[in-house]
Design a protein around this motif. Structure first.
Motif, PDB file in Angstrom:
ATOM      1  N   THR A  22       0.629  -0.750  -0.127  1.00 11.72           N
ATOM      2  CA  THR A  22       0.141  -0.067   0.398  1.00 11.72           C
ATOM      3  C   THR A  22       0.898   1.383  -0.227  1.00 11.72           C
ATOM      4  O   THR A  22       1.084   2.275  -0.670  1.00 11.72           O
ATOM      5  CB  THR A  22      -1.148   0.183   0.867  1.00 11.72           C
ATOM      6  OG1 THR A  22      -1.773  -0.973   0.860  1.00 11.72           O
ATOM      7  CG2 THR A  22      -1.779   1.002   1.185  1.00 11.72           C
ATOM      8  N   ALA A  23       1.884   1.471   0.508  1.00 17.96           N
ATOM      9  CA  ALA A  23       2.479   2.254   0.708  1.00 17.96           C
ATOM     10  C   ALA A  23       3.313   2.714  -0.434  1.00 17.96           C
ATOM     11  O   ALA A  23       3.847   3.910  -1.126  1.00 17.96           O
ATOM     12  CB  ALA A  23       3.705   2.697   1.850  1.00 17.96           C
TER      13      ALA A  23
ATOM     14  N   PRO B 167       0.556   3.893  -5.491  1.00 11.99           N
ATOM     15  CA  PRO B 167      -0.152   5.161  -6.431  1.00 11.99           C
ATOM     16  C   PRO B 167      -1.282   5.363  -5.294  1.00 11.99           C
ATOM     17  O   PRO B 167      -1.906   5.258  -5.333  1.00 11.99           O
ATOM     18  CB  PRO B 167      -0.177   5.452  -7.463  1.00 11.99           C
ATOM     19  CG  PRO B 167       0.818   4.707  -8.264  1.00 11.99           C
ATOM     20  CD  PRO B 167       0.863   3.159  -7.031  1.00 11.99           C
ATOM     21  N   THR B 168      -1.517   6.864  -5.019  1.00 14.42           N
ATOM     22  CA  THR B 168      -2.632   7.616  -3.881  1.00 14.42           C
ATOM     23  C   THR B 168      -3.776   7.650  -4.630  1.00 14.42           C
ATOM     24  O   THR B 168      -3.484   7.638  -5.987  1.00 14.42           O
ATOM     25  CB  THR B 168      -2.758   8.037  -2.966  1.00 14.42           C
ATOM     26  OG1 THR B 168      -1.719   9.080  -2.953  1.00 14.42           O
ATOM     27  CG2 THR B 168      -1.487   7.292  -1.440  1.00 14.42           C
ATOM     28  N   PRO B 169      -5.015   7.820  -3.986  1.00 17.36           N
ATOM     29  CA  PRO B 169      -5.560   8.088  -4.994  1.00 17.36           C
ATOM     30  C   PRO B 169      -5.393   9.767  -5.863  1.00 17.36           C
ATOM     31  O   PRO B 169      -4.591   9.902  -4.824  1.00 17.36           O
ATOM     32  CB  PRO B 169      -7.296   7.940  -4.828  1.00 17.36           C
ATOM     33  CG  PRO B 169      -7.060   7.199  -3.487  1.00 17.36           C
ATOM     34  CD  PRO B 169      -5.904   7.270  -3.133  1.00 17.36           C
TER      35      PRO B 169
ATOM     36  N   LYS C 100      -6.084  13.533  -5.475  1.00 15.30           N
ATOM     37  CA  LYS C 100      -6.776  13.978  -4.427  1.00 15.30           C
ATOM     38  C   LYS C 100      -6.888  15.411  -4.571  1.00 15.30           C
ATOM     39  O   LYS C 100      -6.575  15.818  -6.028  1.00 15.30           O
ATOM     40  CB  LYS C 100      -4.980  14.857  -3.484  1.00 15.30           C
ATOM     41  CG  LYS C 100      -5.268  15.812  -2.548  1.00 15.30           C
ATOM     42  CD  LYS C 100      -4.188  16.344  -1.562  1.00 15.30           C
ATOM     43  CE  LYS C 100      -4.404  17.869  -0.254  1.00 15.30           C
ATOM     44  NZ  LYS C 100      -3.991  17.798  -0.150  1.00 15.30           N
TER      45      LYS C 100
ATOM     46  N   ASN D  89     -10.044   9.048 -11.025  1.00  9.97           N
ATOM     47  CA  ASN D  89      -9.445   8.075  -9.755  1.00  9.97           C
ATOM     48  C   ASN D  89      -9.352   7.025 -11.042  1.00  9.97           C
ATOM     49  O   ASN D  89      -8.317   6.667 -11.035  1.00  9.97           O
ATOM     50  CB  ASN D  89     -10.120   7.586  -8.561  1.00  9.97           C
ATOM     51  CG  ASN D  89      -9.923   8.714  -7.414  1.00  9.97           C
ATOM     52  OD1 ASN D  89      -8.709   9.007  -7.631  1.00  9.97           O
ATOM     53  ND2 ASN D  89     -10.676   9.131  -6.332  1.00  9.97           N
TER      54      ASN D  89
ATOM     55  N   ALA E 184       3.297   9.676  -7.892  1.00  9.51           N
ATOM     56  CA  ALA E 184       2.518   9.307  -7.510  1.00  9.51           C
ATOM     57  C   ALA E 184       1.368   9.355  -6.789  1.00  9.51           C
ATOM     58  O   ALA E 184       0.343   8.863  -6.684  1.00  9.51           O
ATOM     59  CB  ALA E 184       3.395   8.105  -6.771  1.00  9.51           C
ATOM     60  N   GLN E 185       1.623  11.000  -6.256  1.00  7.12           N
ATOM     61  CA  GLN E 185       0.686  11.414  -5.713  1.00  7.12           C
ATOM     62  C   GLN E 185       0.318  12.788  -6.993  1.00  7.12           C
ATOM     63  O   GLN E 185       1.130  13.317  -7.264  1.00  7.12           O
ATOM     64  CB  GLN E 185       0.723  12.608  -4.658  1.00  7.12           C
ATOM     65  CG  GLN E 185       0.022  13.290  -4.017  1.00  7.12           C
ATOM     66  CD  GLN E 185      -1.569  12.595  -3.746  1.00  7.12           C
ATOM     67  OE1 GLN E 185      -1.839  11.868  -2.964  1.00  7.12           O
ATOM     68  NE2 GLN E 185      -2.440  13.095  -4.097  1.00  7.12           N
TER      69      GLN E 185
ATOM     70  N   GLU F 240      -2.564  15.327  -8.129  1.00  8.68           N
ATOM     71  CA  GLU F 240      -3.965  16.358  -7.342  1.00  8.68           C
ATOM     72  C   GLU F 240      -4.568  17.251  -8.481  1.00  8.68           C
ATOM     73  O   GLU F 240      -4.031  17.465  -9.530  1.00  8.68           O
ATOM     74  CB  GLU F 240      -2.795  17.654  -6.814  1.00  8.68           C
ATOM     75  CG  GLU F 240      -2.156  17.321  -5.227  1.00  8.68           C
ATOM     76  CD  GLU F 240      -2.195  18.463  -4.676  1.00  8.68           C
ATOM     77  OE1 GLU F 240      -2.061  19.358  -4.585  1.00  8.68           O
ATOM     78  OE2 GLU F 240      -1.100  17.649  -4.093  1.00  8.68           O
TER      79      GLU F 240
END
Length: 161
Positions: free
Chosen positions: A33-34, A37-39, A41, A65, A80-81, A83
């Motif tokens: 998870t770390a 990539p995060t959803p 923002k 997303n 990865a992040q 916006e």
């Protein structure tokens, strides 16, 4: 008594093994998870005349997303992040009811005219995925170097499209 002690020790060893496996699985999930990539923002601006509704936000979030997850297959260098800021305005491409700008390293501004056509949800459903693919391409390309000449910028626009 010795049999009872052996049974108790065996039970304790079994419990520790199960507990250890659970901890290991938890650590592996945390590591994966770390690294994932995060959803996207997402932020929402409002104007004097328009505030994004829950339906608007849900639609934009879902499309953003899904687009980010899908485009990573083609653009592994994408940050990865990511916006996204959605803002209501009439300053859009009239044919689409929206416009967007990539702002490196990881930011996209999507401008939508809520009074255009059938509204924000309809515009997002029709235009947002393709727009994000285009803008995410710009973010990925800038990560490896800015196009310098007019020709390089034209090629980059063509590739993004």
């Amino acid at each position: 008594m010795a049999r009872l002690e052996l049974a108790a020790r065996a039970d304790l060893n079994r419990r520790l093994a199960v507990s250890g496996r659970r901890v290991l699985v938890g650590l592996l999930l945390a590591a994966v998870t770390a690294c994932a990539p995060t959803p996207v923002k997402t932020r929402y601006f409002r104007s004097e005349s328009y505030t994004f509704s829950r339906a608007d936000r849900a639609t934009i979030d879902r499309i953003a997303n899904a687009a980010a997850a899908e485009v990573r297959t083609y653009l592994p260098g994408l940050p990865a992040q990511l916006e996204l800021t959605a803002r209501p305005s009439t300053e859009v491409v009239n044919e689409f009811g929206a416009t967007a700008d990539a702002m490196p390293p990881n930011f996209v501004m999507w401008t939508v005219d809520p009074a255009h056509g059938a509204g924000v949800v309809a515009i997002a459903e029709k235009e947002l995925r393709a727009t994000l693919f285009h803008e995410f391409h710009h973010l990925a390309r800038v990560a490896v170097g800015n196009p310098g000449t007019v020709i390089e910028r034209a090629v980059t626009e063509g590739l993004a499209t």
